[in-house]
Scaffold this active site. Structure first.
Site, PDB file in Angstrom:
ATOM      1  N   GLU A 179      81.449 -25.947  -5.233  1.00 44.74           N
ATOM      2  CA  GLU A 179      82.699 -26.471  -4.660  1.00 44.74           C
ATOM      3  C   GLU A 179      83.297 -27.593  -5.506  1.00 44.74           C
ATOM      4  OE1 GLU A 179      81.950 -27.216  -0.515  1.00 44.74           O
ATOM      5  OE2 GLU A 179      81.183 -25.192  -0.226  1.00 44.74           O
ATOM      6  N   HIS A 405      76.636 -19.028  12.116  1.00 41.13           N
ATOM      7  CA  HIS A 405      75.276 -19.556  11.957  1.00 41.13           C
ATOM      8  C   HIS A 405      75.271 -20.607  10.859  1.00 41.13           C
ATOM      9  CE1 HIS A 405      73.509 -15.441  13.490  1.00 41.13           C
ATOM     10  NE2 HIS A 405      73.913 -16.209  14.484  1.00 41.13           N
ATOM     11  N   GLU A 406      75.338 -21.864  11.222  1.00 39.33           N
ATOM     12  CA  GLU A 406      75.183 -22.942  10.232  1.00 39.33           C
ATOM     13  C   GLU A 406      73.688 -23.244  10.154  1.00 39.33           C
ATOM     14  OE1 GLU A 406      77.148 -24.987   7.958  1.00 39.33           O
ATOM     15  OE2 GLU A 406      75.024 -25.243   7.525  1.00 39.33           O
ATOM     16  N   HIS A 474      78.925 -19.051   3.535  1.00 33.62           N
ATOM     17  CA  HIS A 474      79.444 -20.278   2.919  1.00 33.62           C
ATOM     18  C   HIS A 474      78.274 -21.020   2.293  1.00 33.62           C
ATOM     19  CE1 HIS A 474      83.746 -20.869   4.404  1.00 33.62           C
ATOM     20  NE2 HIS A 474      83.451 -19.584   4.479  1.00 33.62           N
ATOM     21  N   GLU A 499      89.281 -26.172   3.124  1.00 34.55           N
ATOM     22  CA  GLU A 499      88.792 -27.316   3.896  1.00 34.55           C
ATOM     23  C   GLU A 499      88.881 -28.633   3.118  1.00 34.55           C
ATOM     24  OE1 GLU A 499      85.111 -25.282   4.396  1.00 34.55           O
ATOM     25  OE2 GLU A 499      83.977 -26.758   3.249  1.00 34.55           O
TER      26      GLU A 499
HETATM   27  C1  NOJ Z   1      81.049 -25.809   5.502  1.00 29.71           C
HETATM   28  C2  NOJ Z   1      81.865 -24.572   5.541  1.00 29.71           C
HETATM   29  O1  NOJ Z   1      82.469 -24.318   4.298  1.00 29.71           O
HETATM   30  C3  NOJ Z   1      82.906 -24.731   6.620  1.00 29.71           C
HETATM   31  O2  NOJ Z   1      83.788 -23.639   6.612  1.00 29.71           O
HETATM   32  C4  NOJ Z   1      82.224 -24.893   7.942  1.00 29.71           C
HETATM   33  O3  NOJ Z   1      83.185 -25.171   8.924  1.00 29.71           O
HETATM   34  C5  NOJ Z   1      81.205 -26.031   7.921  1.00 29.71           C
HETATM   35  N1  NOJ Z   1      80.367 -25.946   6.760  1.00 29.71           N
HETATM   36  C6  NOJ Z   1      80.339 -26.005   9.151  1.00 29.71           C
HETATM   37  O4  NOJ Z   1      79.456 -24.927   9.099  1.00 29.71           O
HETATM   38 CA    CA Z   2      81.844 -25.231   2.084  1.00 31.10          CA
END
Ligand code: NOJ
Ligand code: CA
Length: 692
Positions: A179, A405-406, A474, A499
């Site tokens: 990124e 799923h984070e 991601h 973002e």
């Molecule tokens: C980073 C991701 O790129 C973003 O899209 C997401 O909202 C946050 N992490 C939370 O998982």
């Molecule tokens: Ca990201």
């Protein structure tokens, strides 16, 4: 023609073993089908393997060495002889279940060189070359051999020697995150170390002056090159170490602090393909299907359970700070109450998906916490989110919820719950998941792009496939074309996405960002960039805004390819704005793609024909400079007239001073039209062409 069992795969194949095309004992050559690219392979006086590439008769990659270093044995770099060679040709066509185009031609020549050390222990190494008209791929094979069961690779030393100090579009060789903003410098001015001070939600680790791939270059006479890898499987991701003195790059694999080696493999095995795209112009890079073609065919069979779609999200609110992922803050976004607003809007506007982030427990212990193992739970909703009710309501409106799923960089926790989590998705009829890997990888010492994580990301794809689930990752491992083999790897981030405009402390993505991305990151595969911000100035964020015009945001639906495209802004910012009609109408799955014009970092114009409708959509974006773009509509079929709606910057539009102003123009377009359009600074152009 051979009709394979999978009805969507038509293969026309010519395969000939023509034997060796030796120049002399230690030197071989292979050309691309139309002979525009020539590759030489040779052993030097020390028996060291080398290759060089010519494009249109001129040297484009100078003599470059190959070799490996191992933990428990001497390096493989010299002392080889050629023991056998093979050549063959392939010309086939295959069909993508969804993609930038339906049919992909795969036409290349192969050279296989089998090497063996002259002296004991007489180890063996094979090198495979595939020469296409738009570039080459080569990979190493460690064949089965006496005395070696497995190898511990400390590093791979594949060299890429340049012929001059080219202009480069590069990001630093970060072992954890892609990124970063792209930098435009001469090769000898690449300075990855100066990029260590990176701000983002995620971690960063830049050990040396190296770049991540794809890295794109332009020579003085306008030839474009892009270096990357294809089919990254059970191996470490490759960065390229910069050697300014010798104008060359050498592969530097991503490592692990837990082990003294970077890759561990049992024999026999093959490495990923090392790829060099070569084109007379910038647009040819996007046309090239090198990365995809170097991957194996679809092994999942029928994947019609996934349908390409546009989607909205309970998402942007979190990034602009008006809602939160966790419940404790008192402004929780993923609630039973908040969801219908999005579902209703999506349902009315041809948007078939809704991502809901922050629905599950664990977010109180996310960014900033070291002990993230076992924290996130992928099956337990927060008490203010009635998943049964939300999913049922969405379904009744023709909208599918997209699971989130984070993992917070704790892949072992995810691994343990994955089957249960996917089974829950099956129960709800949810066919896609967005995964995330924010945070330093646990266990400590692993990096996002090392072999251990490459294998984790692949396991997620494979497990998801068993449940008919598509994955949008991601903080992923880079795309290397495995979507050909696993079409459920639908999209991924792996770049500075939208973002960053919401919270980056460096002012967000500059207007030129996507006109670089189209010729760099996008060559690797689909991008979940999340376009579509209309409330450009972000009133709740004093120091942030999106640095493009609205027309530029619209154009991204065509310029950036992904089978899922987000309409990321809030329903209230779209409501009543005619520009939204373009997002409502634009396709997401394409019969064919035409890159009409472009220069890296300046502008790009792409036209795509929607599958199944015959409608065309055109997107054009520019950097911080305004410019006039002339479009020749000769890509349209003859004798069909299209009702065109043009969404364009007005004369006074400007990404900073006046980003939300745009003009509409209605036209009847046929394929003999040529027309010039004005793009503002940071601006764009979007055209829908609906067949009459
Ligand atoms: C980073 C991701 O790129 C973003 O899209 C997401 O909202 C946050 N992490 C939370 O998982
Ligand atoms: Ca990201």
């Amino acid at each position: 023609m051979r009709n394979l069992k999978l009805s969507y795969l038509f293969v026309i194949m010519a395969f000939t073993i023509t034997g060796c095309c030796k120049h002399n004992e230690n030197s071989l050559a292979i050309s691309s089908p139309s002979n525009n690219i020539n590759v030489d392979f040779f052993l030097d006086d020390n028996g060291s393997p080398n290759y060089a590439i010519a494009f249109l008769g001129e040297n484009i990659i100078d003599t470059s060495a190959m070799g490996f270093e191992f933990l428990d044995q001497p390096q493989m770099q010299s002392g080889f002889e050629i023991i056998e060679t093979e050549t063959s040709s392939v010309n086939e066509e295959w069909e993508m279940p969804w993609g930038e185009q339906r049919m992909v031609v795969n036409n290349y020549n192969v050279l296989i060189v089998k090497l063996q050390e002259e002296q004991p222990p007489k180890r063996k190494l094979n090198v495979y070359f595939k020469a296409y008209d738009y570039g080459i791929g080569f990979r190493y094979e460690f064949p089965k051999q006496n005395g070696i069961d497995s190898l511990f690779i400390i590093d791979e030393n594949t060299q890429f020697s340049l012929t001059d100090d080219h202009i480069c579009w590069w990001t630093p060789g970060d072992w954890d995150i892609y990124e970063h903003l792209y930098n435009t410098t001469k090769f000898t001015d690449i300075d990855a170390i100066s990029k260590r001070n990176h701000y983002g939600l995620a971690q960063t680790y830049i050990p040396e002056n190296a770049v991540n791939t794809p890295v794109t270059m332009r020579t003085d006479n306008g030839i474009h090159l892009s270096f990357h890898e294809a089919n990254l499987t059970d191996y470490a991701g490759m960065t390229l170490k910069i050697d300014k003195e010798n104008l060359s790059m050498t592969s530097e694999l991503v490592g692990s602090d837990r082990f003294d080696y970077k890759v561990k493999r049992a024999l026999p095995f093959v490495t990923p393909w090392r790829t060099i795209q070569i084109s007379e112009n910038a647009t040819g890079l996007i046309d090239s299907k090198l990365i995809l073609n170097l991957n194996e065919p679809n092994i999942l069979g029928d994947v019609s359970w996934f349908i390409p779609k546009k989607y909205m999200g309970i998402w942007w609110e979190m990034h602009i700070g008006t809602k939160s992922w966790d419940m404790k803050s008192g402004k929780h976004g993923a609630t039973t109450e908040n969801a219908p607003k999005f579902i209703d809007f999506a349902s009315k506007n041809n948007i078939k998906g809704l991502l809901i982030e922050g629905w599950n427990t664990g977010w109180e212990h996310w960014i900033g916490f070291e002990d993230r193992e076992g924290v996130f739970d992928f099956v337990t909703p927060y008490p203010d989110y009635d998943i049964d009710k939300v999913v049922a309501y969405a379904k009744s409106k023709g909208v599918e919820i997209i699971m989130h799923h984070e993992t917070s960089g704790a892949p072992r926790t995810y691994d343990k719950q994955m089957d249960t989590a996917f089974a829950l998705m099956n129960k709800y009829g949810i066919t896609s998941v967005k995964t995330g890997y924010v945070g330093k990888i646990i266990p400590k010492g692993e990096y996002h792009h090392g072999q251990w994580m490459v294998n984790h990301y692949r396991k997620v794809i494979e497990t998801a496939a068993k449940y008919n689930i598509a994955v949008n990752a991601h903080e992923p491992i880079k795309a290397t074309g495995i979507r050909r083999t696993y079409p459920n790897a639908i999209s991924r981030e792996g770049l500075r996405g939208q973002e960053f405009n919401a919270w980056a402390q460096d002012g967000g993505n500059p207007p030129e960002h996507l006109s670089i991305v189209a010729f760099t990151r996008m060559l690797a595969g689909p991008i979940d960039f999340t376009p579509g911000v209309f409330d450009i100035k972000l009133p709740t964020k004093e120091n942030n805004q999106v640095n493009t015009t609205i027309a530029h945001q619209l154009a991204l639906y065509v310029v950036i390819y992904s089978p899922i495209q987000m309409a990321c802004d809030l329903p209230e910012n779209y409501e009543g704005n005619c520009a939204f009609d373009f997002i409502r109408d634009v396709g997401v799955d394409w019969e064919q793609t035409k890159v009409l014009n472009g220069e890296v970092g300046d502008f790009v114009t792409i036209a795509r024909e929607e599958r199944g409708t015959g409608n065309w959509f055109v997107g054009s974006i520019t950097d911080e400079n305004s410019r006039d773009i002339t479009i020749n509509f000769d890509f349209l079929p003859a004798k069909v007239s299209y009702k065109a709606m043009v969404y364009k910057d007005a004369r006074d539009t400007h990404w900073d001073n006046n980003p939300t102003s745009y003009e509409l123009e209605e036209l009847i377009v046929t394929n003999d039209l040529t027309k010039t359009f004005h793009l503002a600074e940071g601006g764009g152009l979007a055209i829908s062409l609906i067949a009459q």
